[in-house]
Design a protein around this motif. Sequence first.
Motif, PDB file in Angstrom:
ATOM      1  N   PRO A 168       0.989  -1.379   0.095  1.00 29.43           N
ATOM      2  CA  PRO A 168      -0.096   0.120  -0.283  1.00 29.43           C
ATOM      3  C   PRO A 168       1.015   1.487  -0.707  1.00 29.43           C
ATOM      4  O   PRO A 168       2.065   1.543   0.893  1.00 29.43           O
ATOM      5  N   GLY A 169       0.221   2.257  -0.228  1.00 31.26           N
ATOM      6  CA  GLY A 169       0.973   3.847  -0.468  1.00 31.26           C
ATOM      7  C   GLY A 169       1.065   3.914  -1.639  1.00 31.26           C
ATOM      8  O   GLY A 169       0.907   3.664  -2.753  1.00 31.26           O
ATOM      9  N   GLN A 170       1.455   5.223  -2.085  1.00 28.94           N
ATOM     10  CA  GLN A 170       2.493   5.737  -3.208  1.00 28.94           C
ATOM     11  C   GLN A 170       3.880   5.289  -2.957  1.00 28.94           C
ATOM     12  O   GLN A 170       3.932   5.725  -3.030  1.00 28.94           O
ATOM     13  N   GLU A 171       3.816   5.053  -4.694  1.00 26.78           N
ATOM     14  CA  GLU A 171       5.150   4.843  -5.526  1.00 26.78           C
ATOM     15  C   GLU A 171       5.617   3.538  -4.360  1.00 26.78           C
ATOM     16  O   GLU A 171       6.497   4.322  -4.142  1.00 26.78           O
ATOM     17  N   PRO A 172       5.293   2.519  -3.875  1.00 24.73           N
ATOM     18  CA  PRO A 172       6.131   2.315  -2.875  1.00 24.73           C
ATOM     19  C   PRO A 172       7.085   1.504  -3.608  1.00 24.73           C
ATOM     20  O   PRO A 172       8.400   0.476  -2.695  1.00 24.73           O
ATOM     21  N   GLU A 173       8.003   1.349  -5.008  1.00 24.24           N
ATOM     22  CA  GLU A 173       9.042   0.883  -5.262  1.00 24.24           C
ATOM     23  C   GLU A 173      10.740   1.954  -4.869  1.00 24.24           C
ATOM     24  O   GLU A 173      11.314   2.041  -5.233  1.00 24.24           O
ATOM     25  N   ARG A 174       9.717   3.272  -4.747  1.00 19.94           N
ATOM     26  CA  ARG A 174      10.394   4.705  -4.525  1.00 19.94           C
ATOM     27  C   ARG A 174      10.698   4.636  -2.974  1.00 19.94           C
ATOM     28  O   ARG A 174      11.470   5.008  -2.321  1.00 19.94           O
ATOM     29  N   VAL A 175      10.383   3.478  -2.041  1.00 21.31           N
ATOM     30  CA  VAL A 175      10.207   3.525  -0.457  1.00 21.31           C
ATOM     31  C   VAL A 175      11.679   2.313  -0.017  1.00 21.31           C
ATOM     32  O   VAL A 175      11.851   1.290  -0.981  1.00 21.31           O
ATOM     33  N   ALA A 176      12.590   3.186   0.348  1.00 19.62           N
ATOM     34  CA  ALA A 176      13.383   2.001   0.932  1.00 19.62           C
ATOM     35  C   ALA A 176      13.689   1.103   2.064  1.00 19.62           C
ATOM     36  O   ALA A 176      13.067   1.965   2.551  1.00 19.62           O
ATOM     37  N   ILE A 177      13.941   0.154   2.381  1.00 18.93           N
ATOM     38  CA  ILE A 177      14.057  -0.142   3.879  1.00 18.93           C
ATOM     39  C   ILE A 177      15.962  -0.297   4.085  1.00 18.93           C
ATOM     40  O   ILE A 177      16.381  -1.242   3.603  1.00 18.93           O
ATOM     41  N   VAL A 178      15.629   0.265   5.427  1.00 18.59           N
ATOM     42  CA  VAL A 178      17.509   0.059   5.800  1.00 18.59           C
ATOM     43  C   VAL A 178      17.461  -1.107   7.002  1.00 18.59           C
ATOM     44  O   VAL A 178      16.426  -1.272   7.555  1.00 18.59           O
ATOM     45  N   ALA A 179      18.531  -1.559   6.347  1.00 20.86           N
ATOM     46  CA  ALA A 179      18.740  -3.092   7.294  1.00 20.86           C
ATOM     47  C   ALA A 179      19.911  -3.281   8.098  1.00 20.86           C
ATOM     48  O   ALA A 179      20.727  -2.545   7.415  1.00 20.86           O
ATOM     49  N   VAL A 196      21.000  10.519  -0.282  1.00 19.29           N
ATOM     50  CA  VAL A 196      19.849   9.622  -0.711  1.00 19.29           C
ATOM     51  C   VAL A 196      18.014  10.002  -0.987  1.00 19.29           C
ATOM     52  O   VAL A 196      17.516   9.790  -1.576  1.00 19.29           O
ATOM     53  N   PHE A 197      17.870  10.131   0.118  1.00 22.35           N
ATOM     54  CA  PHE A 197      16.666  10.166   0.721  1.00 22.35           C
ATOM     55  C   PHE A 197      16.158  11.221   0.587  1.00 22.35           C
ATOM     56  O   PHE A 197      16.487  12.227   1.972  1.00 22.35           O
ATOM     57  N   THR A 198      14.541  11.775   0.888  1.00 18.13           N
ATOM     58  CA  THR A 198      13.777  13.128   1.143  1.00 18.13           C
ATOM     59  C   THR A 198      13.766  12.687   2.940  1.00 18.13           C
ATOM     60  O   THR A 198      13.336  13.745   3.718  1.00 18.13           O
ATOM     61  N   LEU A 252      14.157   1.462   9.503  1.00 15.79           N
ATOM     62  CA  LEU A 252      14.474   1.747   8.757  1.00 15.79           C
ATOM     63  C   LEU A 252      13.308   2.248   7.163  1.00 15.79           C
ATOM     64  O   LEU A 252      14.319   1.605   6.129  1.00 15.79           O
ATOM     65  N   PHE A 253      12.374   2.578   7.218  1.00 17.46           N
ATOM     66  CA  PHE A 253      11.050   3.400   6.009  1.00 17.46           C
ATOM     67  C   PHE A 253      12.062   4.410   5.856  1.00 17.46           C
ATOM     68  O   PHE A 253      11.685   5.679   6.109  1.00 17.46           O
ATOM     69  N   ALA A 254      12.416   4.739   4.625  1.00 15.47           N
ATOM     70  CA  ALA A 254      12.823   6.098   3.858  1.00 15.47           C
ATOM     71  C   ALA A 254      12.396   6.225   2.272  1.00 15.47           C
ATOM     72  O   ALA A 254      12.337   4.846   1.259  1.00 15.47           O
ATOM     73  N   ARG A 255      12.206   7.623   1.752  1.00  9.41           N
ATOM     74  CA  ARG A 255      11.949   7.708   0.333  1.00  9.41           C
ATOM     75  C   ARG A 255      13.096   8.421  -0.664  1.00  9.41           C
ATOM     76  O   ARG A 255      13.464   8.794  -0.101  1.00  9.41           O
ATOM     77  N   LEU A 256      12.578   7.629  -1.491  1.00 14.07           N
ATOM     78  CA  LEU A 256      13.737   8.245  -2.358  1.00 14.07           C
ATOM     79  C   LEU A 256      14.135   9.799  -3.269  1.00 14.07           C
ATOM     80  O   LEU A 256      12.728   9.792  -3.145  1.00 14.07           O
ATOM     81  N   LYS A 257      15.251   9.922  -2.907  1.00 17.89           N
ATOM     82  CA  LYS A 257      14.936  11.041  -3.821  1.00 17.89           C
ATOM     83  C   LYS A 257      14.615  11.146  -4.949  1.00 17.89           C
ATOM     84  O   LYS A 257      15.070  10.120  -5.758  1.00 17.89           O
ATOM     85  N   ALA A 268      21.690   4.207  -3.417  1.00 13.35           N
ATOM     86  CA  ALA A 268      21.663   3.942  -2.181  1.00 13.35           C
ATOM     87  C   ALA A 268      22.062   3.231  -1.584  1.00 13.35           C
ATOM     88  O   ALA A 268      22.726   3.564   0.490  1.00 13.35           O
ATOM     89  N   ARG A 269      22.504   2.512  -2.037  1.00 10.71           N
ATOM     90  CA  ARG A 269      23.257   0.724  -1.082  1.00 10.71           C
ATOM     91  C   ARG A 269      24.547   1.470  -0.962  1.00 10.71           C
ATOM     92  O   ARG A 269      25.179   1.178   0.621  1.00 10.71           O
ATOM     93  N   ALA A 270      25.214   1.936  -1.791  1.00 10.63           N
ATOM     94  CA  ALA A 270      26.628   2.328  -2.008  1.00 10.63           C
ATOM     95  C   ALA A 270      26.256   3.501  -1.221  1.00 10.63           C
ATOM     96  O   ALA A 270      27.974   3.604   0.364  1.00 10.63           O
ATOM     97  N   GLU A 271      25.527   4.668  -0.826  1.00 12.37           N
ATOM     98  CA  GLU A 271      26.396   5.717   0.435  1.00 12.37           C
ATOM     99  C   GLU A 271      25.913   4.699   1.751  1.00 12.37           C
ATOM    100  O   GLU A 271      26.999   4.917   2.790  1.00 12.37           O
ATOM    101  N   PHE A 272      24.850   4.109   1.737  1.00  8.45           N
ATOM    102  CA  PHE A 272      25.165   3.060   3.208  1.00  8.45           C
ATOM    103  C   PHE A 272      26.136   2.149   3.426  1.00  8.45           C
ATOM    104  O   PHE A 272      26.429   1.914   4.655  1.00  8.45           O
TER     105      PHE A 272
END
Length: 825
Positions: free
Chosen positions: A52-63, A92-94, A235-240, A248-252
């Motif tokens: 659910p939600g807006q553009e879920p493919e633009r949401v990332a989870i950091v573990a 990388v995240f808004t 951690l739930f984050a939305r990509l810029k 995002a993977r490289a930065e984290f």
Amino acid sequence: METLRNDLRLAIRMLLKKPGFTAAAVLTLALGIALNSTMFRMVSAFLLRRPPGQEPERVAIVASVNPAPGFLADANPVSAPNYFAWRDANHVFTAMAAADESRHVSLSSQALPAGAGQSAVGAQPEALRSAAVSPNYFSVLGVSPRLGRSFADGEDQPGHDHVVILSHELWERRFASDASLMGRTIRLNRENYTVIGVMPANFRLLGFTPQLWTPLVLTAADQTPAAHRDRSLYLFARLKPGVTIEQARAEFATLAHRAEEGFPESEKGWGAAVRTLPDFLVYNFGIRSGLAIMMTTVAFVLMIACANVAGLLLARAAGRRKELAIRIALGAGRLRIVRQLLTEGLVIAFLGGSLGLLLAYWGIYFLRTNLIFNEAVSAVPLRLDWNVLLFALGVSLASAVLCAIAPALNASRTDVNTSLKDESRAASSGRSQSRLRTVMVAGEIALALFLLIGTGLLIRGIFLIEHQDLGFRPDHLLTARVTLDNAQYEDASSQAIFVRDVISLLQHIPGANSVAAASDLPATGPDSVTLRIKGQPELPANQRLSTHDFVVTAEYFRVAGIPLLYGRTFAETDNTTAPRVVVANQEFVHRNLLGQEPLGKQIRLDVHGATPEWRQIVGVVGNVKAYSEETRDDPAVYEPFLQRPVPSFSLMVRATSDPNSLASALRNAVAQVDAELPLTRLMTMPALIELQRGGNPLFTSMLGSFAILALVLAAIGIYGLIAYSVGQRTHEIGIRMALGASNPDVLRMVLWQGIKMTAIGAAIGLVLALPLPKVFEAMFYGLHLSEPRLYFIVPVAIVAVAMLATYIPARRATRIDPIAALHQE
């Protein structure tokens, strides 16, 4: 269009002339399409469902990535200090939100204001799954409450955090969908919380099943160096805009390395993993490999079914050689012949698809009623929808092509002169047609053998896991989980008093043999801690020894049936005033003490929130599996409950008879001590172990059924081919018998044809199945397969079934009357 209508009319008329042939072909395809459609519905529900939600493919989870190997080692939660650091330092995240998805709360009965939630009045206290989330959690996901509002800035601060958002299911079930509940209070963990919102019914994240959400309160204590060891947040984050998940993977990876350098004591070796929300939910649920196996299996069953139908169409085309030759002689082009036969295959496939959809409806209902072994699985909706209909349509088209293309092409190459001159109804089919059918049946055998060996390996592996010695006695054991809230049980002494009072009451229950409490039940996946051994050099942070850690009362080992090997267990005198002691298991001595004398050794456990203290090993007990579905033995230590009480624990009652008969008494005993405290997982230990098996019984039974169906279809294919061959060779067999061939000679000739074809298919399938153990071990963590007997038993079984399928038409061949066969010419 007119030509297509004519082809369809002719195809239907020709199929109606042979109702037996049509019924067999349609039913065969229907079974294959039904299985594939049913499994596709399960795959689409779990793996393809859009969050659910807006553009879920633009949401990332950091573990976090645990340096120690283990199941889903790269999907661990993140510590609060890393959340703060990574939230502020990333580019990388808004926005970034945090969620602790593993909390539980107690919803107490209460008298709500008039008209609000009257169904809750008089209800028993209920333990609920909850999530504590940062105020921007819902906005990051792009969802809004159905009623009310989401959390506001500042509501994550102490004193302002007593607000709650309910799930739609809880709002309906517990509060009768009362819209006036907004702004009113409910009682959670003995404290009043104001209801500010209700989420939509479709707001479900795969694997996360909270019934309500509260604000995540993080204090200064959660930003200390010691807090790096407490990893509890996803951690739930939305990509810029314009930023990719790879960036995002490289930065984290850089941020995780920075944390490792700054806090080596707790972060050495740890990393960070970033996945999109849809990818993480599927990966974390851990069902992808199992569904891939199931979908591959039913795809192979469909291929075998298509091969059988193709064989039937080949046989039918052979019987229509003269008709097709006449049509070609009268001017019909070969493309016209191919199109007509493809149309017949298409009609069969769509009839099979229609029947398959009906069977799939029942199959989906069967899955829905059986996929109830845990909350996360049962929360996934399963129903026949447009995705299944479109899939069935696509599978039907593919089946039509697979079934009809080879017979159509073969029939289009009919030699007109030969076919028109050949007046024999029993003339042998051409060599190319015979070879094609033989190849298809040999392929069926190869696929069936491959499936049987693969299924046998998985079933055997799961059987060994589920029937292994766990190291304790689960029989006659009743268990229940208790979580003490901070409002009334804030300090260790109050927690110890509660456990003492409850155990005292339970010991006097008729039918209770012995009673204990433990931070974790045996074989249920306890937490691990690092440790030091006195006298040994201190190891680097990423090389420290680790062990599972249990906190147990004195009677625990007797109640659980864990044998004492030497030394002693705990006594009531092992309390806060006594020297700190610990009991270790055999694997701990073997792995961490390298066989040294354990009694008298001192160890220090690094337990989050507890003061590190040296503890003396006073006893050694037998190994208990850390989890009922794992085969290895892990190091474990046991601490006395009176020396380190914990707020969340399980009660264990060993019964003299049926433990279920004590459930009511156990619940009453807890209510006598605290009427507002709910129990969770009140069940017998065997029932809990069965629950941990998840879908294994269903998985193995379905796999076994699919493999047997594949074998049956392959046997039908063999029987059909040999029976057809005998029918086509009636004249030849009559000549052989007229020239002196005996019945055993004819029987041997026909059996050899079937054995030769079976041997070729079995050899191919055996070669394909050789890598399966390593493939499965790579797919399923902790599964170790070594069953060489299967590579002998299954081919022998395949040959036996093939012999039986061949023997029936071979026996019929021996009864051919030579005179009657010769007169047929």
